[in-house]
Write a protein that holds these residues in place. Sequence first.
Motif, PDB file in Angstrom:
ATOM      1  N   THR A  28       0.769  -1.132   0.099  1.00 42.71           N
ATOM      2  CA  THR A  28       0.041   0.151  -0.045  1.00 42.71           C
ATOM      3  C   THR A  28       1.009   1.253   0.104  1.00 42.71           C
ATOM      4  OG1 THR A  28      -1.826  -1.136   1.282  1.00 42.71           O
ATOM      5  CG2 THR A  28      -1.768   1.365   1.184  1.00 42.71           C
ATOM      6  N   PHE A  29       1.953   1.127   0.709  1.00 39.14           N
ATOM      7  CA  PHE A  29       2.776   2.430   0.798  1.00 39.14           C
ATOM      8  C   PHE A  29       3.993   2.212  -0.064  1.00 39.14           C
ATOM      9  CE2 PHE A  29       1.187   4.004   4.841  1.00 39.14           C
ATOM     10  CZ  PHE A  29       0.716   3.174   5.313  1.00 39.14           C
ATOM     11  N   ASN A  30       3.823   3.226  -0.902  1.00 39.40           N
ATOM     12  CA  ASN A  30       5.129   3.205  -1.949  1.00 39.40           C
ATOM     13  C   ASN A  30       6.221   4.499  -1.668  1.00 39.40           C
ATOM     14  OD1 ASN A  30       3.547   4.982  -3.208  1.00 39.40           O
ATOM     15  ND2 ASN A  30       2.439   3.587  -4.670  1.00 39.40           N
ATOM     16  N   THR A  31       5.458   5.799  -1.776  1.00 45.63           N
ATOM     17  CA  THR A  31       6.197   6.968  -1.595  1.00 45.63           C
ATOM     18  C   THR A  31       5.822   7.553  -0.288  1.00 45.63           C
ATOM     19  OG1 THR A  31       5.070   8.089  -2.994  1.00 45.63           O
ATOM     20  CG2 THR A  31       6.831   7.159  -3.986  1.00 45.63           C
ATOM     21  N   TYR A  32       5.307   6.853   0.415  1.00 46.00           N
ATOM     22  CA  TYR A  32       4.860   7.596   1.720  1.00 46.00           C
ATOM     23  C   TYR A  32       5.911   8.117   2.578  1.00 46.00           C
ATOM     24  CZ  TYR A  32       0.026   5.828   0.614  1.00 46.00           C
ATOM     25  OH  TYR A  32      -0.836   5.486   0.332  1.00 46.00           O
ATOM     26  N   THR A  33       5.582   9.115   3.464  1.00 44.78           N
ATOM     27  CA  THR A  33       6.319   9.634   4.495  1.00 44.78           C
ATOM     28  C   THR A  33       5.767   8.761   5.928  1.00 44.78           C
ATOM     29  OG1 THR A  33       6.889  11.735   3.464  1.00 44.78           O
ATOM     30  CG2 THR A  33       7.286  11.387   5.812  1.00 44.78           C
ATOM     31  N   LEU A  34       6.941   8.270   6.823  1.00 41.39           N
ATOM     32  CA  LEU A  34       6.429   7.754   7.851  1.00 41.39           C
ATOM     33  C   LEU A  34       6.981   8.436   9.149  1.00 41.39           C
ATOM     34  CD1 LEU A  34       7.473   4.219   6.603  1.00 41.39           C
ATOM     35  CD2 LEU A  34       5.131   4.942   6.781  1.00 41.39           C
ATOM     36  N   ALA A  35       6.389   8.316  10.267  1.00 39.83           N
ATOM     37  CA  ALA A  35       6.620   9.282  11.509  1.00 39.83           C
ATOM     38  C   ALA A  35       6.401   8.575  12.551  1.00 39.83           C
ATOM     39  CB  ALA A  35       6.270  10.350  11.194  1.00 39.83           C
ATOM     40  N   TRP A  36       7.082   8.902  13.779  1.00 39.33           N
ATOM     41  CA  TRP A  36       6.558   8.594  14.951  1.00 39.33           C
ATOM     42  C   TRP A  36       6.196   9.807  15.861  1.00 39.33           C
ATOM     43  CZ3 TRP A  36       5.852   3.755  17.090  1.00 39.33           C
ATOM     44  CH2 TRP A  36       6.515   2.580  16.250  1.00 39.33           C
ATOM     45  N   PHE A  37       4.990   9.728  16.360  1.00 37.26           N
ATOM     46  CA  PHE A  37       4.472  11.048  17.159  1.00 37.26           C
ATOM     47  C   PHE A  37       4.246  10.692  18.825  1.00 37.26           C
ATOM     48  CE2 PHE A  37       3.252  14.545  14.551  1.00 37.26           C
ATOM     49  CZ  PHE A  37       3.462  14.051  13.206  1.00 37.26           C
ATOM     50  N   ARG A  38       4.303  11.392  19.471  1.00 37.63           N
ATOM     51  CA  ARG A  38       4.040  11.080  20.920  1.00 37.63           C
ATOM     52  C   ARG A  38       3.301  12.078  21.670  1.00 37.63           C
ATOM     53  NH1 ARG A  38      10.239  11.809  23.758  1.00 37.63           N
ATOM     54  NH2 ARG A  38      10.149  13.986  23.859  1.00 37.63           N
ATOM     55  N   GLN A  39       2.437  11.424  22.750  1.00 43.10           N
ATOM     56  CA  GLN A  39       1.593  12.413  23.395  1.00 43.10           C
ATOM     57  C   GLN A  39       1.501  12.018  24.820  1.00 43.10           C
ATOM     58  OE1 GLN A  39      -2.550  12.444  21.798  1.00 43.10           O
ATOM     59  NE2 GLN A  39      -2.790  14.563  22.785  1.00 43.10           N
ATOM     60  N   ALA A  40       1.878  13.171  25.567  1.00 45.85           N
ATOM     61  CA  ALA A  40       2.015  12.804  26.995  1.00 45.85           C
ATOM     62  C   ALA A  40       0.576  13.348  27.727  1.00 45.85           C
ATOM     63  CB  ALA A  40       3.302  13.511  27.584  1.00 45.85           C
ATOM     64  N   ASP A  90      10.522  11.243  28.353  1.00 50.81           N
ATOM     65  CA  ASP A  90      10.130  10.793  27.248  1.00 50.81           C
ATOM     66  C   ASP A  90       8.862  10.002  27.479  1.00 50.81           C
ATOM     67  OD1 ASP A  90      13.661   9.982  26.944  1.00 50.81           O
ATOM     68  OD2 ASP A  90      12.130  11.429  25.719  1.00 50.81           O
ATOM     69  N   THR A  91       8.123   9.853  28.746  1.00 55.11           N
ATOM     70  CA  THR A  91       6.917   9.094  28.948  1.00 55.11           C
ATOM     71  C   THR A  91       5.807   9.538  28.130  1.00 55.11           C
ATOM     72  OG1 THR A  91       7.747   8.619  31.255  1.00 55.11           O
ATOM     73  CG2 THR A  91       5.260   8.533  30.918  1.00 55.11           C
ATOM     74  N   ALA A  92       4.979   8.754  27.352  1.00 56.57           N
ATOM     75  CA  ALA A  92       4.058   9.275  26.513  1.00 56.57           C
ATOM     76  C   ALA A  92       3.440   7.960  25.940  1.00 56.57           C
ATOM     77  CB  ALA A  92       4.422  10.281  25.499  1.00 56.57           C
ATOM     78  N   VAL A  93       2.421   7.987  25.279  1.00 55.82           N
ATOM     79  CA  VAL A  93       1.824   7.064  24.113  1.00 55.82           C
ATOM     80  C   VAL A  93       2.560   7.530  22.901  1.00 55.82           C
ATOM     81  CG1 VAL A  93      -0.253   6.120  22.992  1.00 55.82           C
ATOM     82  CG2 VAL A  93      -0.206   6.894  25.354  1.00 55.82           C
ATOM     83  N   TYR A  94       3.178   6.429  22.253  1.00 51.24           N
ATOM     84  CA  TYR A  94       3.784   6.810  21.098  1.00 51.24           C
ATOM     85  C   TYR A  94       3.082   6.171  19.690  1.00 51.24           C
ATOM     86  CZ  TYR A  94       8.113   8.247  23.351  1.00 51.24           C
ATOM     87  OH  TYR A  94       8.662   9.122  24.106  1.00 51.24           O
ATOM     88  N   TYR A  95       2.684   6.946  18.709  1.00 51.75           N
ATOM     89  CA  TYR A  95       1.776   6.748  17.732  1.00 51.75           C
ATOM     90  C   TYR A  95       2.998   6.418  16.419  1.00 51.75           C
ATOM     91  CZ  TYR A  95      -1.824   7.839  20.687  1.00 51.75           C
ATOM     92  OH  TYR A  95      -2.643   8.258  21.581  1.00 51.75           O
ATOM     93  N   CYS A  96       2.607   5.555  15.501  1.00 52.11           N
ATOM     94  CA  CYS A  96       3.388   5.664  14.254  1.00 52.11           C
ATOM     95  C   CYS A  96       2.137   6.282  13.383  1.00 52.11           C
ATOM     96  CB  CYS A  96       3.799   4.358  13.901  1.00 52.11           C
ATOM     97  SG  CYS A  96       2.716   3.124  13.541  1.00 52.11           S
ATOM     98  N   ALA A  97       2.733   6.821  12.301  1.00 49.43           N
ATOM     99  CA  ALA A  97       1.717   7.497  11.248  1.00 49.43           C
ATOM    100  C   ALA A  97       2.400   7.410   9.982  1.00 49.43           C
ATOM    101  CB  ALA A  97       1.591   9.041  11.745  1.00 49.43           C
ATOM    102  N   ALA A  98       1.587   7.364   8.795  1.00 51.17           N
ATOM    103  CA  ALA A  98       1.912   7.523   7.447  1.00 51.17           C
ATOM    104  C   ALA A  98       1.222   8.345   6.671  1.00 51.17           C
ATOM    105  CB  ALA A  98       1.660   6.103   6.835  1.00 51.17           C
ATOM    106  N   GLN A 116      -2.663   2.588  16.805  1.00 48.00           N
ATOM    107  CA  GLN A 116      -3.668   2.847  17.944  1.00 48.00           C
ATOM    108  C   GLN A 116      -2.617   3.223  19.214  1.00 48.00           C
ATOM    109  OE1 GLN A 116      -2.146   0.088  17.173  1.00 48.00           O
ATOM    110  NE2 GLN A 116      -1.158  -0.838  18.854  1.00 48.00           N
ATOM    111  N   GLY A 117      -1.521   3.397  19.023  1.00 43.23           N
ATOM    112  CA  GLY A 117      -0.452   3.837  20.069  1.00 43.23           C
ATOM    113  C   GLY A 117       0.156   2.718  20.909  1.00 43.23           C
ATOM    114  N   THR A 118       1.252   3.064  21.671  1.00 45.37           N
ATOM    115  CA  THR A 118       1.807   2.200  22.422  1.00 45.37           C
ATOM    116  C   THR A 118       2.557   2.725  23.688  1.00 45.37           C
ATOM    117  OG1 THR A 118       3.636   0.440  22.902  1.00 45.37           O
ATOM    118  CG2 THR A 118       3.990   1.989  21.526  1.00 45.37           C
ATOM    119  N   GLN A 119       2.203   2.414  24.892  1.00 48.50           N
ATOM    120  CA  GLN A 119       2.690   3.358  26.035  1.00 48.50           C
ATOM    121  C   GLN A 119       4.164   3.074  26.671  1.00 48.50           C
ATOM    122  OE1 GLN A 119       0.573   5.546  28.255  1.00 48.50           O
ATOM    123  NE2 GLN A 119       3.005   6.068  29.039  1.00 48.50           N
TER     124      GLN A 119
END
Length: 124
Positions: A28-40, A90-98, A116-119
Amino acid sequence: QVPLVESGGGLVQAGASLRLSCGFSGRTFNTYTLAWFRQAPGKEREIVAAMTWFAATTYYADSVKGRFTISRNSATDTLHLQMTSLNPEDTAVYYCAASRHAVLHTTPSGYDYWGQGTQVTVSS
């Protein structure tokens, strides 16, 4: 809808390392940009790291530069975030995104798909 599934979070002590993983479908992903975000708790979602598909461009938040590394395993269709020298901030919920866009964005609005995020909890 493209599923993104994070794993690898947990409770660690300050100074420890963790590696987060995010599974996605490479077809599905070919030229996508990928990232990690976090939310405390009580804070806005913020970018941690991002990369264009072939890693021609990468971005790291100042707070994680030199400690975190974003990478993509093309053989397993997995995005990773290697985190070292973790501290309580660095404590937070970490999310991957595309993002369907080839241009790297640093705000949540630039991304189309989310996991969905990982703590991650770092104790002092």
